[in-house]
Enzyme design. Sequence first.
Site, PDB file in Angstrom:
ATOM      1  N   ARG A 103       0.852  -1.193   0.000  1.00 32.86           N
ATOM      2  CA  ARG A 103       0.000   0.000   0.000  1.00 32.86           C
ATOM      3  C   ARG A 103       0.880   1.232   0.000  1.00 32.86           C
ATOM      4  O   ARG A 103       1.921   1.268   0.668  1.00 32.86           O
ATOM      5  CB  ARG A 103      -1.009  -0.021   1.148  1.00 32.86           C
ATOM      6  CG  ARG A 103      -0.505   0.387   2.470  1.00 32.86           C
ATOM      7  CD  ARG A 103      -1.620   0.520   3.499  1.00 32.86           C
ATOM      8  NE  ARG A 103      -1.016   0.822   4.785  1.00 32.86           N
ATOM      9  CZ  ARG A 103      -1.672   1.196   5.851  1.00 32.86           C
ATOM     10  NH1 ARG A 103      -2.975   1.300   5.828  1.00 32.86           N
ATOM     11  NH2 ARG A 103      -1.047   1.458   6.972  1.00 32.86           N
ATOM     12  N   THR A 107      -1.285   7.613  -0.193  1.00 31.76           N
ATOM     13  CA  THR A 107      -2.674   7.526  -0.683  1.00 31.76           C
ATOM     14  C   THR A 107      -3.433   6.381  -0.014  1.00 31.76           C
ATOM     15  O   THR A 107      -4.655   6.319  -0.084  1.00 31.76           O
ATOM     16  CB  THR A 107      -2.685   7.263  -2.194  1.00 31.76           C
ATOM     17  OG1 THR A 107      -2.066   5.978  -2.417  1.00 31.76           O
ATOM     18  CG2 THR A 107      -1.918   8.324  -2.960  1.00 31.76           C
ATOM     19  N   ASP A 203       3.242  -2.146  12.952  1.00 32.69           N
ATOM     20  CA  ASP A 203       3.406  -2.668  11.586  1.00 32.69           C
ATOM     21  C   ASP A 203       3.700  -4.162  11.661  1.00 32.69           C
ATOM     22  O   ASP A 203       4.761  -4.565  12.152  1.00 32.69           O
ATOM     23  CB  ASP A 203       4.555  -1.915  10.892  1.00 32.69           C
ATOM     24  CG  ASP A 203       4.649  -2.299   9.426  1.00 32.69           C
ATOM     25  OD1 ASP A 203       4.511  -1.408   8.579  1.00 32.69           O
ATOM     26  OD2 ASP A 203       4.863  -3.496   9.126  1.00 32.69           O
ATOM     27  N   ASP A 206       6.959  -5.390  10.004  1.00 34.63           N
ATOM     28  CA  ASP A 206       8.162  -5.004  10.764  1.00 34.63           C
ATOM     29  C   ASP A 206       8.282  -5.835  12.046  1.00 34.63           C
ATOM     30  O   ASP A 206       9.381  -6.240  12.440  1.00 34.63           O
ATOM     31  CB  ASP A 206       8.114  -3.524  11.138  1.00 34.63           C
ATOM     32  CG  ASP A 206       8.309  -2.617   9.935  1.00 34.63           C
ATOM     33  OD1 ASP A 206       8.632  -3.131   8.841  1.00 34.63           O
ATOM     34  OD2 ASP A 206       8.123  -1.397  10.083  1.00 34.63           O
TER      35      ASP A 206
HETATM   36  N1  URA Z   1      -0.637  -2.568   8.444  1.00 33.55           N
HETATM   37  C1  URA Z   1       0.013  -2.871   9.598  1.00 33.55           C
HETATM   38  O1  URA Z   1       0.997  -3.615   9.584  1.00 33.55           O
HETATM   39  N2  URA Z   1      -0.440  -2.336  10.764  1.00 33.55           N
HETATM   40  C2  URA Z   1      -1.529  -1.544  10.808  1.00 33.55           C
HETATM   41  O2  URA Z   1      -1.890  -1.098  11.898  1.00 33.55           O
HETATM   42  C3  URA Z   1      -2.181  -1.220   9.596  1.00 33.55           C
HETATM   43  C4  URA Z   1      -1.719  -1.754   8.439  1.00 33.55           C
END
Ligand code: URA
Length: 212
Positions: A103, A107, A203, A206
Site C-alpha cells: 500500500r 494515498t 506494523d 516489521d
Molecule cells: N498494516 C500494519 O501492519 N499495521 C496496521 O496497523 C495497519 C496496516
Amino acid sequence: METHVVDHPLVSHKLTTLRDVRTDSPTFRRLADELVTLLAYEATRDVRVSEVTVETPLVSTQGVRLSRPTPLVVPILRAGLGMLDGMMRLLPTAEVGFLGMIRNEETLEASTYATRLPEDLSGRQCFVLDPMLATGGTLSAAIEFLFARGAEDVTALCLLAAPEGLAHLESVFHDSGRPIKVVTAGLDERLNELGYILPGLGDAGDRLYGVV
Ligand code: URA
C-alpha cells in the site's frame, strides 16, 4: 459478507502478547503462528468435504475427506507469509498461491507487484492471509483478483481488523452475491491518520521480520 471475531481466551491471550511493544520478533513470529492455527480452525468450518467409506481394523464405516479441487491458501506478501505455516498446519494438502501487494503510505491505495497463482480458480475455496485489515484496500483488491480468476468463495484470516476496513469490504462487495468471510482475532477501535489500526500492534511486517 460474514465477519467472525474469534472469542476464545487463548486467542485473546496470544493477541495481547502480540500487541505488547516489548514482544521481540522471534516471540511475535511464534505467537502469530499459534494464533493463526486457532483462527484456521474457525475459518475452515465450511471447507468442502466428500463422504467416503473407510475400513477400520474391524468394519467399514462412513467418513469424510476434503473435496477436490483442494483449497488454495494465499498469503499476501510480505506480512501474510508470517501466517502461512500456522494455516498449513491445519490444511497440509492445500495449495499455496502468492500475491505481492503493497500500500502506498500516502494515498493508502494498494497495488500488486507479484502474482504466482493458478490461472483458473474455478470451484476453488480460497483462504487469504493478511494480518492487518486496516483500510481494506489491499484485501478488497486481493479478493477481486481471486474472484476474477473464478474462485468460488473467499475467506480472509486477519490477526486484527478495523471497523473502517470491514465497512470498505462491505461497500465493495455487498451486491456482488459472492460468499466472503472475514475471520479475525480482534475488532479494534479505529484507524489513525496514517492508516494504522488503534490500539493495534504496529506494523505487522516489521514486527515479524524487522524494519526494512
Ligand atoms: N498494516 C500494519 O501492519 N499495521 C496496521 O496497523 C495497519 C496496516
